[in-house]
Design an enzyme around this catalytic site. Structure first.
Site, PDB file in Angstrom:
ATOM      1  N   LYS A  14       0.853  -1.205   0.000  1.00 45.01           N
ATOM      2  CA  LYS A  14       0.000   0.000   0.000  1.00 45.01           C
ATOM      3  C   LYS A  14       0.879   1.242   0.000  1.00 45.01           C
ATOM      4  CE  LYS A  14       0.790   1.335   4.523  1.00 45.01           C
ATOM      5  NZ  LYS A  14       1.585   2.484   4.896  1.00 45.01           N
ATOM      6  N   ASP A 138      -1.944  -1.505  10.670  1.00 45.26           N
ATOM      7  CA  ASP A 138      -2.177  -1.495   9.218  1.00 45.26           C
ATOM      8  C   ASP A 138      -2.771  -2.800   8.707  1.00 45.26           C
ATOM      9  OD1 ASP A 138      -1.239   1.039   8.895  1.00 45.26           O
ATOM     10  OD2 ASP A 138       0.720   0.470   8.061  1.00 45.26           O
TER      11      ASP A 138
HETATM   12  O1  C5P Z   1       0.283  -1.059  15.398  1.00 41.06           O
HETATM   13  P1  C5P Z   1       1.725  -1.218  15.070  1.00 41.06           P
HETATM   14  O2  C5P Z   1       2.341  -2.407  15.768  1.00 41.06           O
HETATM   15  O3  C5P Z   1       2.016  -1.233  13.611  1.00 41.06           O
HETATM   16  O4  C5P Z   1       2.464   0.065  15.643  1.00 41.06           O
HETATM   17  C1  C5P Z   1       3.839   0.145  15.858  1.00 41.06           C
HETATM   18  C2  C5P Z   1       4.123   1.333  16.750  1.00 41.06           C
HETATM   19  O5  C5P Z   1       3.845   2.551  16.047  1.00 41.06           O
HETATM   20  C3  C5P Z   1       3.250   1.396  17.992  1.00 41.06           C
HETATM   21  O6  C5P Z   1       3.824   0.682  19.043  1.00 41.06           O
HETATM   22  C4  C5P Z   1       3.196   2.863  18.282  1.00 41.06           C
HETATM   23  O7  C5P Z   1       4.352   3.281  18.951  1.00 41.06           O
HETATM   24  C5  C5P Z   1       3.232   3.498  16.905  1.00 41.06           C
HETATM   25  N1  C5P Z   1       1.882   3.838  16.406  1.00 41.06           N
HETATM   26  C6  C5P Z   1       1.241   4.953  16.906  1.00 41.06           C
HETATM   27  N2  C5P Z   1      -0.003   5.288  16.422  1.00 41.06           N
HETATM   28  C7  C5P Z   1      -0.597   4.575  15.447  1.00 41.06           C
HETATM   29  C8  C5P Z   1       0.062   3.432  14.905  1.00 41.06           C
HETATM   30  C9  C5P Z   1       1.293   3.107  15.410  1.00 41.06           C
HETATM   31  O8  C5P Z   1       1.753   5.644  17.794  1.00 41.06           O
HETATM   32  N3  C5P Z   1      -1.791   4.946  14.971  1.00 41.06           N
END
Ligand code: C5P
Length: 300
Positions: A14, A138
């Site tokens: 994406k 995502d």
């Molecule tokens: O959800 P994911 O594991 O992909 O997110 C990785 C990190 O990115 C999270 O631990 C967080 O620190 C940050 N994040 C965030 N806000 C979001 C998505 C991700 O702060 N909407």
């Protein structure tokens, strides 16, 4: 001996056409407003399953992916279905990692969709969405695909009228950006933007707009912080703009830079200016095309 059943699927990448990062929430995540778009760059995953008394999931491609999301997705599906067995995954990675292209998330979503098919079982859409959100912000998007609006931490999704098919050029310099670090680097003032305001704007645009009309809406709030840390990315972004891209942006928290062009030929011509940078030509994939790619994998 119990034989393996097998399926081979594509996990598409994406880009974020627009990505606005708002305040940090009490749960530590940031509130997002984003428009996702699937592109034709894809990993290939083969999945094999056979019933066994004990569950084991192994990634035969031995990529040693950090916290391999595809493996975790397979474990989650077996657990949700109450099935024990051996799963073997083989990932052929083409989507660069740490590039903001959602490669790991797409692999995980592909496993969430393909494994129940292999088991000839169904998981309700809401269960799949819950498993996806538990794996990463995502991942739920890749259950949907095409042009879609993402709210909350990115997992609240709404299909939008689809962007007209167009061609693009993707630059993938060997810079790995950690998503968590990128969020920490933001340190920006809280900006108030209601979900309704953003949704109406993106809905209106996607209903009738050309790429030129989309362009002012396509901002990425990560760019200033990431370009300050990696000036070469800022230079590539500027060079992409000068190469004639109607929309030139970084995707996600970086590091990949994309350009969308008026024609395939324009994208090809622009690619000649980036001989020293790893790059891919791509086309955008809309929701009906995304669904057809999935149906074809299962049919095969
Ligand atoms: O959800 P994911 O594991 O992909 O997110 C990785 C990190 O990115 C999270 O631990 C967080 O620190 C940050 N994040 C965030 N806000 C979001 C998505 C991700 O702060 N909407």
């Amino acid at each position: 001996m119990v034989r393996f059943r097998a399926v081979r699927v594509k996990a598409l990448a994406k880009i974020n056409l627009s990505l606005r990062v708002l305040h940090r929430r009490p749960d530590g995540y940031h509130e997002l407003r984003t428009v996702f778009q699937t592109i034709s760059l894809a990993d290939e995953i083969s999945l094999r399953f056979r019933a066994q008394a004990r569950t084991t999931v192994c990634d035969e491609s031995s990529l040693r992916l950090e916290g391999n999301l595809a493996v975790r997705a397979a474990q989650a599906v077996l657990e949700a279905l109450g099935v024990c067995g051996e799963v073997r995954l083989n990932l052929r990675k083409r989507i660069p990692m740490g590039a903001g292209l959602g490669g790991g998330s797409s692999d995980a979503a592909a496993v969430l969709m393909a494994l129940p098919f292999l088991l000839r079982r169904e998981l309700p859409r809401e269960t799949l969405a819950g498993l996806a959100a538990g794996l990463g912000s995502d991942v739920p998007y890749f259950l949907l695909g095409g042009t879609a609006l993402g709210l909350s931490r990115g997992e609240e999704l709404y299909p939008l009228p689809q962007l007209p098919s167009c061609y693009g050029l993707l630059l993938t310099p060997p810079i790995h950006v950690s998503t968590a670090t990128a969020y920490q680097a933001l340190c920006r003032d809280l900006e108030l933007m209601s979900a309704q305001e953003y949704s109406l704007r993106s809905w209106g645009l996607s209903k009738q707009a050309t790429l030129e009309q989309w362009a002012p809406f396509c901002t990425n709030d990560f760019e200033p912080a990431i370009f300050a840390r990696h000036p070469e990315l800022g230079h590539l972004h500027e060079k992409m703009r000068r190469a004639g891209a109607v929309i030139a942006r970084m995707t996600g928290s970086g590091s990949a830079i994309y350009g969308l062009f008026a024609s395939r030929e324009a994208a090809r011509q622009a690619a000649r200016r980036f001989r020293e940078t790893p790059h891919f030509l791509f086309r955008t994939i809309n929701k009906p095309q995304y669904d057809r790619i999935w149906a074809k994998s299962f049919h095969a």
